[in-house]
Design an enzyme around this catalytic site. Sequence first.
Site, mmCIF file in Angstrom:
data_model
loop_
_atom_site.group_PDB
_atom_site.id
_atom_site.type_symbol
_atom_site.label_atom_id
_atom_site.label_comp_id
_atom_site.label_asym_id
_atom_site.label_seq_id
_atom_site.Cartn_x
_atom_site.Cartn_y
_atom_site.Cartn_z
ATOM 1 N N GLU A 181 29.812 18.294 -46.762
ATOM 2 C CA GLU A 181 29.398 16.933 -47.696
ATOM 3 C C GLU A 181 29.611 17.843 -49.235
ATOM 4 O O GLU A 181 29.651 18.974 -49.625
ATOM 5 C CB GLU A 181 27.905 17.128 -47.734
ATOM 6 C CG GLU A 181 27.335 16.224 -48.591
ATOM 7 C CD GLU A 181 25.889 16.007 -48.540
ATOM 8 O OE1 GLU A 181 25.208 14.915 -49.140
ATOM 9 O OE2 GLU A 181 25.454 16.681 -47.654
ATOM 10 N N LYS A 217 26.997 7.752 -48.821
ATOM 11 C CA LYS A 217 25.810 8.154 -48.083
ATOM 12 C C LYS A 217 24.692 7.215 -48.310
ATOM 13 O O LYS A 217 24.748 6.717 -49.561
ATOM 14 C CB LYS A 217 25.521 9.427 -48.734
ATOM 15 C CG LYS A 217 24.035 10.343 -48.043
ATOM 16 C CD LYS A 217 24.064 11.655 -48.396
ATOM 17 C CE LYS A 217 23.093 12.279 -47.862
ATOM 18 N NZ LYS A 217 22.743 13.723 -48.526
ATOM 19 N N CYS A 275 24.989 13.614 -43.916
ATOM 20 C CA CYS A 275 23.885 14.799 -43.919
ATOM 21 C C CYS A 275 22.740 13.940 -43.690
ATOM 22 O O CYS A 275 22.494 13.856 -42.355
ATOM 23 C CB CYS A 275 23.708 15.632 -45.123
ATOM 24 S SG CYS A 275 22.727 16.968 -45.292
ATOM 25 N N LEU A 306 23.748 25.358 7.304
ATOM 26 C CA LEU A 306 23.182 25.121 6.161
ATOM 27 C C LEU A 306 22.140 24.040 5.992
ATOM 28 O O LEU A 306 21.103 23.876 5.481
ATOM 29 C CB LEU A 306 24.336 24.844 5.187
ATOM 30 C CG LEU A 306 25.125 26.193 4.824
ATOM 31 C CD1 LEU A 306 26.538 25.694 4.047
ATOM 32 C CD2 LEU A 306 24.307 27.056 3.964
ATOM 33 N N LYS A 311 30.519 3.951 6.854
ATOM 34 C CA LYS A 311 29.455 4.660 7.271
ATOM 35 C C LYS A 311 28.400 4.802 6.044
ATOM 36 O O LYS A 311 26.992 4.887 6.490
ATOM 37 C CB LYS A 311 30.053 6.118 7.585
ATOM 38 C CG LYS A 311 30.814 6.221 8.930
ATOM 39 C CD LYS A 311 31.182 7.631 8.864
ATOM 40 C CE LYS A 311 32.237 7.674 10.154
ATOM 41 N NZ LYS A 311 32.737 9.128 10.205
#
Length: 640
Positions: free
Chosen positions: A46, A115, A170, A358, A601
């Site tokens: 800025e 801004k 900002c 697993l 499936k």
Amino acid sequence: MKYGLIKVAAAIPGIRVADVEYNVKQIENLMIQAEGKGVEVIVFPELCITGYSCQDLFRQQLLLDKAEEAVLMLLDFTRKLDIISVVGLPVRIGSLLYNCAAVIQGGTLLGVVPKTYLPNYNEFYEKRWFASATDLIPQDIYLAGSPVRVSSEPLVFRTCDGACFGIEICEDVWAPLPPSNNLALAGADIILNLSATDELIGKHNYLCALLAQQSARMMCGYVYSSCGFGESTQDVVYGGNAMIFENGRMLCEADRFSLEPQLRIQQIDVDRLRSERQNNTTFRTAQDGSAARYVDCKPTTPRDFELIRQVNPHPFIPSPSMMAESCEEILSIQTMGLCKRLSHTRCDKAVIGISGGLDSTLALLVVVRAFDRLGLSRKGIIGITMPGFGTTDRTHDNAVSLMDSLGITQREISIALSVKQHFQDIGHDMDNHNVTYENSQARERTQILMDVANQVGGMVIGTGDLSELALGWCTYNGDHMSMYGVNAGVPKTLVQYLIRYLAMLPAFSAQHDTLIDVVDTPISPELTPADEQGNIAQKTEDLVGPYELHDFFIYHLLRFGFRPAKIYILAQHAFDGKYDDETIKKWLQTFCRRFFNQQFKRSCLPDGPKVGSISLSPRGDWRMPSDAASALWLNECEGL
């Protein structure tokens, strides 16, 4: 924007307050560095041309004139540069002064953004010097000899390759309704923030959280550049914050409190952001009424593509710092889902096939946790080993050891005789180890589990995981079927981490060694005979490819809808040094072919808990025609 990626930079130049010529030189140096590294858009802090801390010097005609001259210098400097630069400066418009961002490319002033929200507290008194964008009367002005339209309407800048960015300054992002909300909803993929944030204890963490949340809420990239060492004066210190975020995740940040100028460069994945927005119905609804004026940037010269982003090779695996917390959360989701199904059906018996592999190990541990949470006896868990033609001593012994130590009910039912009889009935040669040979065993095991469940008044708990469902690596109406599939949302790579996590818990200390050996055992359905030494001969990853590659493909195909060419380039980067290009291409082709061919499936899966952002349930998470053609995907794979 090859592969949907745009290279951006957040810059922190060296600054001397009110020394415009020095500041411009510093800005130009960083522009040159960024352009040389292929940056397409760079954002500076800025009021970087004058310095943010000028205070009442902003009322000095000389300073304001020099700021405008600086824009003229930058326009001339950028004529031969192939980069879009966004710099901050004070701009006089009519009788008022505005804190603005100027967008410059190739000697052209593309736009000026004022801004909106001006702080007026503590050491910040911006309203003393500047007017808000809301005070601006829309008009055409000349800035540094360039005509430009200025107004409070949202501006979105569109690069020549289609990436769109908006700008806020900002304090805007700290407001209850930041301008970036409307900019993103109006189509901006990336928000650039020119900032001047001073340092206070705890403020940096809050800022990071704020920017992460804003980028996540708006599903955008967020490039933040805040002034550093040179702005520190009187009662405030500026540490320098250059940060780049993407959808809630920080991609990179500068070193705070550095005395030197800094440049942080990263690629933002616009494809990924647009995929998130496309699939988010809330974002689509919020877009109603959002609008902005679009400004087209100038064409740029094509550049050689280089992927600089870090690509996680294991996107389903939690970070080390979050591993324990994430594993516990996943297991709790699995456990609570099963608890609900058991309590709803008033069922106190669960039947599960235990192979010593697993998936069945994780499923068994989830069932044990569920029974413990419900106060049910573990004897109500009926674990069944069903040795067949490929069962090895290692997996069988691990299965028995687990059941013994967990205190569940055990049964062993060999499938050898019944499958042999079945082969005789259908006229299949026992020496022909084809798909019939394998699937007959899988279906016999499922029949046993279903019949035992009827026998004891229980339910069959499925063990198949997400990776197997994606690849179709399951026997239709065999291990494909159950009454509740606790692992349906867990990919294979994550299964291993969950078991390792459970092995380290005091509650499963007695099972620690067995669980670790399960993780270290080669993945196999054990449907063909073992080798001469009694070891597993049929290794899944030799047949369908490494699961870590397939899980990577699953994540990027299903989560973001990426095309094979992009998945391939990401995999090359993620697995550099581990798999060569031909290996990645081979298994990507395999994945695409199997994923399409095996959809039938997935169209009739049993219920199972969703644990992550990806699920293949046909009841909402993944709806795909079973007869969809894979030609487009396979053709692109072939051309890689």
